[in-house]
Motif scaffolding. Structure first.
Motif, mmCIF file in Angstrom:
data_model
loop_
_atom_site.group_PDB
_atom_site.id
_atom_site.type_symbol
_atom_site.label_atom_id
_atom_site.label_comp_id
_atom_site.label_asym_id
_atom_site.label_seq_id
_atom_site.Cartn_x
_atom_site.Cartn_y
_atom_site.Cartn_z
ATOM 1 N N HIS A 132 0.852 -1.188 0.000
ATOM 2 C CA HIS A 132 0.000 0.000 0.000
ATOM 3 C C HIS A 132 0.889 1.239 0.000
ATOM 4 O O HIS A 132 1.846 1.330 0.770
ATOM 5 C CB HIS A 132 -0.935 0.002 1.208
ATOM 6 N N VAL A 133 0.537 2.191 -0.879
ATOM 7 C CA VAL A 133 1.334 3.405 -1.047
ATOM 8 C C VAL A 133 0.433 4.630 -1.064
ATOM 9 O O VAL A 133 -0.784 4.517 -1.204
ATOM 10 C CB VAL A 133 2.174 3.348 -2.349
ATOM 11 N N VAL A 134 1.067 5.812 -0.919
ATOM 12 C CA VAL A 134 0.364 7.088 -0.986
ATOM 13 C C VAL A 134 1.046 7.940 -2.047
ATOM 14 O O VAL A 134 2.275 7.965 -2.139
ATOM 15 C CB VAL A 134 0.407 7.812 0.379
ATOM 16 N N VAL A 135 0.247 8.656 -2.833
ATOM 17 C CA VAL A 135 0.777 9.527 -3.879
ATOM 18 C C VAL A 135 1.314 10.802 -3.223
ATOM 19 O O VAL A 135 0.617 11.476 -2.476
ATOM 20 C CB VAL A 135 -0.311 9.883 -4.919
ATOM 21 N N VAL A 136 2.592 11.136 -3.523
ATOM 22 C CA VAL A 136 3.198 12.337 -2.954
ATOM 23 C C VAL A 136 3.545 13.389 -4.000
ATOM 24 O O VAL A 136 3.744 14.553 -3.668
ATOM 25 C CB VAL A 136 4.466 11.988 -2.136
ATOM 26 N N ILE A 142 2.858 10.441 -14.625
ATOM 27 C CA ILE A 142 3.668 9.560 -13.796
ATOM 28 C C ILE A 142 3.584 10.065 -12.351
ATOM 29 O O ILE A 142 3.881 11.220 -12.074
ATOM 30 C CB ILE A 142 5.134 9.525 -14.254
ATOM 31 N N ILE A 143 3.176 9.176 -11.452
ATOM 32 C CA ILE A 143 3.045 9.576 -10.056
ATOM 33 C C ILE A 143 4.233 9.071 -9.243
ATOM 34 O O ILE A 143 4.862 8.080 -9.589
ATOM 35 C CB ILE A 143 1.727 9.058 -9.438
ATOM 36 N N THR A 144 4.561 9.803 -8.186
ATOM 37 C CA THR A 144 5.596 9.387 -7.247
ATOM 38 C C THR A 144 4.883 8.978 -5.971
ATOM 39 O O THR A 144 4.029 9.696 -5.467
ATOM 40 C CB THR A 144 6.566 10.551 -6.957
ATOM 41 N N VAL A 145 5.247 7.797 -5.460
ATOM 42 C CA VAL A 145 4.571 7.246 -4.290
ATOM 43 C C VAL A 145 5.573 6.929 -3.192
ATOM 44 O O VAL A 145 6.775 6.798 -3.438
ATOM 45 C CB VAL A 145 3.786 5.971 -4.664
#
Length: 148
Positions: A132-136, A142-145
């Protein structure tokens, strides 16, 4: 047929008004409804005036509506819409699950609300699938998590 229409122009104006309202439902920018307002005004004067006066009433009421009703409607009915985040900007802070491992310096995939996004990690370790990750952050699509 032409004689009937000339005697019952209010029906033509009513059709224009209804079509304008239907088209406004699809656009939502309060522009087409101004034409409906003009058509209602022309329909109201049609039993009393000839076609030239009806068209003049239509044009005047439409112009007045564009410059008075439309700004009022946009100001009060679309209040706060500029502050809404949409599309990819709405992903910030959202949680998701890694579906394809994200190696350090590489890309993987993250599922958020049923959509799959190309992702990279902000940490020094790879992120295995199922984490499980969160988008930062986001750059284009392109998302960084980071791990939760």
């Amino acid at each position: 047929m032409i004689e009937y229409l000339s005697e019952n122009m209010w029906q033509l104006w009513a059709v224009v008004a209804v079509l304008g309202l239907i088209l406004e439902l699809g656009s939502g920018d309060f522009f087409i409804i101004c034409f409906s307002i003009g058509a209602v005004g022309a329909a109201a004067v049609s039993p009393l005036a000839n076609a030239y006066v009806q068209v003049a009433v239509f044009v005047v009421l439409t112009a007045v509506s564009i410059f008075t009703v439309r700004p009022f409607a946009l100001k009060y009915l679309h209040r706060g819409e500029d502050a809404r985040r949409s599309n990819a900007d709405a992903l910030m802070g959202r949680g998701g699950r890694v579906t394809e491992e994200i190696p350090v310096g590489g890309f993987g995939r993250v599922a958020i609300d049923g959509d799959s996004w190309k992702a990279r990690t902000d940490g020094p370790e790879s992120v295995p699938a199922g984490t499980h990750v969160v988008v930062v952050d986001r750059e284009s699509t392109i998302i960084t998590v980071k791990r939760v």
